[in-house]
Design an enzyme around this catalytic site. Structure first.
Site, mmCIF file in Angstrom:
data_model
loop_
_atom_site.group_PDB
_atom_site.id
_atom_site.type_symbol
_atom_site.label_atom_id
_atom_site.label_comp_id
_atom_site.label_asym_id
_atom_site.label_seq_id
_atom_site.Cartn_x
_atom_site.Cartn_y
_atom_site.Cartn_z
ATOM 1 N N HIS A 156 0.797 4.537 -0.449
ATOM 2 C CA HIS A 156 1.801 3.458 -0.435
ATOM 3 C C HIS A 156 2.543 3.368 0.894
ATOM 4 O O HIS A 156 3.188 2.367 1.174
ATOM 5 C CB HIS A 156 2.808 3.672 -1.571
ATOM 6 C CG HIS A 156 2.203 3.408 -2.923
ATOM 7 N ND1 HIS A 156 2.477 2.280 -3.648
ATOM 8 C CD2 HIS A 156 1.315 4.109 -3.652
ATOM 9 C CE1 HIS A 156 1.791 2.300 -4.785
ATOM 10 N NE2 HIS A 156 1.081 3.407 -4.813
ATOM 11 N N ASP A 368 7.213 0.689 7.360
ATOM 12 C CA ASP A 368 7.122 0.558 5.909
ATOM 13 C C ASP A 368 5.661 0.282 5.555
ATOM 14 O O ASP A 368 5.019 -0.530 6.220
ATOM 15 C CB ASP A 368 7.993 -0.613 5.435
ATOM 16 C CG ASP A 368 8.728 -0.306 4.147
ATOM 17 O OD1 ASP A 368 8.166 0.422 3.321
ATOM 18 O OD2 ASP A 368 9.865 -0.794 3.979
HETATM 19 C C1 GDG Z 1 7.049 2.455 -1.309
HETATM 20 C C2 GDG Z 1 6.688 2.198 0.149
HETATM 21 C C3 GDG Z 1 5.657 0.027 -0.521
HETATM 22 C C4 GDG Z 1 15.411 -1.344 -4.909
HETATM 23 N N1 GDG Z 1 16.694 -1.174 -5.252
HETATM 24 C C5 GDG Z 1 16.786 -1.455 -6.552
HETATM 25 C C6 GDG Z 1 15.513 -1.793 -7.007
HETATM 26 N N2 GDG Z 1 14.690 -1.721 -5.985
HETATM 27 C C7 GDG Z 1 13.264 -2.067 -6.054
HETATM 28 C C8 GDG Z 1 12.939 -3.244 -5.174
HETATM 29 C C9 GDG Z 1 11.455 -3.034 -4.941
HETATM 30 C C10 GDG Z 1 11.363 -1.515 -4.902
HETATM 31 O O1 GDG Z 1 12.496 -0.988 -5.580
HETATM 32 C C11 GDG Z 1 11.384 -0.988 -3.477
HETATM 33 O O2 GDG Z 1 10.102 -1.173 -2.958
HETATM 34 P P1 GDG Z 1 9.773 -1.211 -1.428
HETATM 35 O O3 GDG Z 1 8.350 -1.620 -1.290
HETATM 36 O O4 GDG Z 1 10.699 -2.151 -0.746
HETATM 37 O O5 GDG Z 1 10.051 0.245 -0.823
HETATM 38 P P2 GDG Z 1 9.777 1.804 -1.279
HETATM 39 O O6 GDG Z 1 10.607 2.209 -2.414
HETATM 40 O O7 GDG Z 1 9.960 2.603 -0.037
HETATM 41 O O8 GDG Z 1 8.242 1.817 -1.743
HETATM 42 C C12 GDG Z 1 6.648 0.700 0.430
HETATM 43 C C13 GDG Z 1 5.912 0.443 -1.947
HETATM 44 O O9 GDG Z 1 5.977 1.853 -2.110
HETATM 45 C C14 GDG Z 1 4.830 -0.099 -2.880
HETATM 46 O O10 GDG Z 1 3.563 0.253 -2.461
HETATM 47 O O11 GDG Z 1 5.808 -1.376 -0.410
HETATM 48 O O12 GDG Z 1 6.252 0.452 1.760
HETATM 49 O O13 GDG Z 1 7.626 2.846 1.025
HETATM 50 O O14 GDG Z 1 10.684 -3.498 -6.001
HETATM 51 O O15 GDG Z 1 13.261 -4.445 -5.830
HETATM 52 N N3 GDG Z 1 15.244 -2.149 -8.267
HETATM 53 C C15 GDG Z 1 16.288 -2.175 -9.136
HETATM 54 N N4 GDG Z 1 17.565 -1.830 -8.761
HETATM 55 C C16 GDG Z 1 17.867 -1.490 -7.477
HETATM 56 O O16 GDG Z 1 19.033 -1.240 -7.149
HETATM 57 N N5 GDG Z 1 16.044 -2.538 -10.406
#
Ligand code: GDG
Length: 477
Positions: A156, A368
């Site tokens: 990821h 990322d």
């Molecule tokens: C890893 C990789 C890759 C965030 N705060 C809250 C919340 N979130 C949700 C967001 C989004 C998810 O969490 C975060 O996903 P990201 O992709 O932005 O980042 P990582 O957590 O670092 O994820 C990344 C991912 O895996 C998938 O392959 O894209 O590059 O680092 O969905 O909306 N959700 C809720 N409350 C929050 O306060 N419910």
């Protein structure tokens, strides 16, 4: 029909719609609840003593198989090698890499132990899909336990350039362990290229493009395939959620407090890879250079806590608190707070509605793998009056979302310019950019991501355990 077995470090405590701050949990659960199957991994519990036992729980078509970790295992495998060594290295932060040989031993030990826990739950025709950097040695451990099933791996996070990976002392063992999988999935083409570069130039292996588009790799006596599989979201589901949440209290409160001012919105786990300090400074630069924006726009940064027991995470938290305080002290007025920095989680529906209520999505990680927030922000917009996405070129999502204003997160002036441009962009241009990105998001949603990976994993011709001719035997370290 074969069952899908998902293995990931953490099996998220998912209650539909509840907070789940983490891209893997969101993406994987969305993928699994359609096909049904089993999700195996750590329960999130840390036990001070005793013998952890697997707990099985059925929820709809998904069986959750979870197990606790002993304190020492948590410290060495999760907190140590996974998050203090691999995470910074794979995000190009060699300066933050901490390496301890005992932690690496713990990482390998826990992988072997988890694999042994999974073996009795497996059936012969199960297809196993392992996720992320915590579980790089998992296929090697399953093979050692005699498992013959197809095993795929999806990373990821970014796969770093060789010169950065070399900063992790057991880099060679890690890449060798990855070669025990049948199929390796990466988020983007640059990640696949970085892996292949290591294989050819550091491991003495070979890579070859096949007619079906997969890259075939021969190294460490193994034959396997690799490809890019950019993870997606369900854009129409996010849009529905956003629309439904418009009348919820947090969104009404935000709108009432703004008195017609514009909003720039960011949501990230509080992680040093997300570029938050640079982002705050670019907003400050906008206010500094464009006085007409003062008292006209607020920046809302939601940053739920994560890995708070690691020093680097305590450090970023302190730096952000200092920066938001300093910038607010410099520009705030009695009736206007420039930065709202909120260190807590919100429900998924609330976030989606906040995205829709804001004028700019500000997503500027230093590195990322993909960044689902960027995709969710676009999906949540009002199709008649969409906001603008400002996106780092170092997020995997930038490879797909050409309709965003793409920025270099280290270029503070460049980001401030992009914010200014986004805030004043005419409707026609916003619509064109939004429609362009929505086509891409619908074409590559989470099911497409899962189905492409599963199709390749089940149909590819790569054989496990094929010996290489002497001419391509890996070079010695
Ligand atoms: C890893 C990789 C890759 C965030 N705060 C809250 C919340 N979130 C949700 C967001 C989004 C998810 O969490 C975060 O996903 P990201 O992709 O932005 O980042 P990582 O957590 O670092 O994820 C990344 C991912 O895996 C998938 O392959 O894209 O590059 O680092 O969905 O909306 N959700 C809720 N409350 C929050 O306060 N419910």
């Amino acid at each position: 029909m074969s069952r899908l077995i998902i293995v990931s470090n953490r099996v998220a405590p998912i209650s539909e719609g509840g907070p789940a701050a983490g891209g893997l949990a969101v993406g994987v659960y969305d993928a699994l609840k359609e096909t049904g199957g089993m999700w195996f991994g750590w329960s999130g519990e840390v036990l001070s003593s005793g013998q952890p036992q697997i707990q099985l729980e059925e929820r709809g078509p998904v069986t959750f198989a979870t197990i606790g970790l002993l304190r020492r295992d948590y410290d060495q495998y999760y907190r140590g090698f996974s998050n203090a060594t691999l995470w910074p290295a794979f995000h190009y932060r060699a300066d933050l890499v901490q390496y301890d040989r005992n932690e690496y031993a713990g990482y390998c030990r826990v992988n072997a132990w988890l694999a042994q826990q999974l073996v009795p739950l497996l059936r012969d025709d199960d297809v196993i899909w392992v996720h992320d950097y915590h579980l790089i040695p998992f296929a090697e451990a399953l093979r050692a336990a005699g498992v013959k099933n197809r095993i795929g791996f999806f990373l990821h996070i970014p796969f770093p350039a060789s010169q950065v990976l070399l900063a992790v002392p057991p880099h060679r063992e890690l890449v060798q362990a990855l070669c025990s999988f049948d199929l390796l999935g990466f988020q983007t083409k640059p990640d696949v290229r970085a892996f292949c570069d290591y294989i050819v130039n550091e491991a003495g292996g070979t890579v070859e493009k096949r007619a079906d588009g997969l890259t075939q790799i021969e190294a460490f006596g193994k034959t396997l395939c690799a490809n890019d599989y950019p993870i997606g979201v369900y854009p129409d589901e996010v849009a529905e959620l956003a629309k439904a949440g418009e009348r919820d209290k947090p969104v009404r409160t935000l709108k009432a407090t703004l008195h017609g001012r514009k909003v720039i919105m960011s949501v990230d786990r509080l992680d040093y890879s997300k570029g938050l300090v640079e982002r705050f400074r670019a907003f400050e630069r906008l206010l500094e250079h464009t006085p007409s924006q003062r008292n006209k726009v607020s920046f809302v940064q939601i940053a739920p806590p994560t890995r708070a027991d690691l020093h680097a995470y305590q450090d970023i938290r302190l730096r952000l608190e200092a920066e938001s305080g300093r910038i607010n002290g410099r520009f705030a007025e009695l009736d206007w707070t420039p930065i709202w920095y909120i260190h807590r989680q919100y429900e998924r529906a609330v976030l989606a509605a906040l995205f829709r209520a804001s004028h700019v999505g500000y997503v500027t990680p230093l590195r990322d793998g993909m960044n689902l927030v960027a995709k969710e922000y676009v999906s949540a917009q009002d199709p008649e009056n969409p906001g603008v996405l400002v996106l780092s070129r170092f997020a995997g999502a930038a490879q797909e979302l050409g309709g965003a204003l793409i920025v270099n997160p280290l270029d503070i002036d460049g980001m401030a310019d992009a914010l200014g441009k986004a805030l004043s962009m005419p409707l026609a241009e916003r619509l064109a950019r939004y429609n362009d990105m929505m086509v891409q998001l619908r074409e590559n949603n989470v099911s497409v991501w899962r189905d492409r990976f599963m199709r390749d994993l089940t149909s590819m011709a790569a054989q496990v355990g094929v010996s290489l001719p002497a001419s391509v035997e890996p070079a010695q370290p």
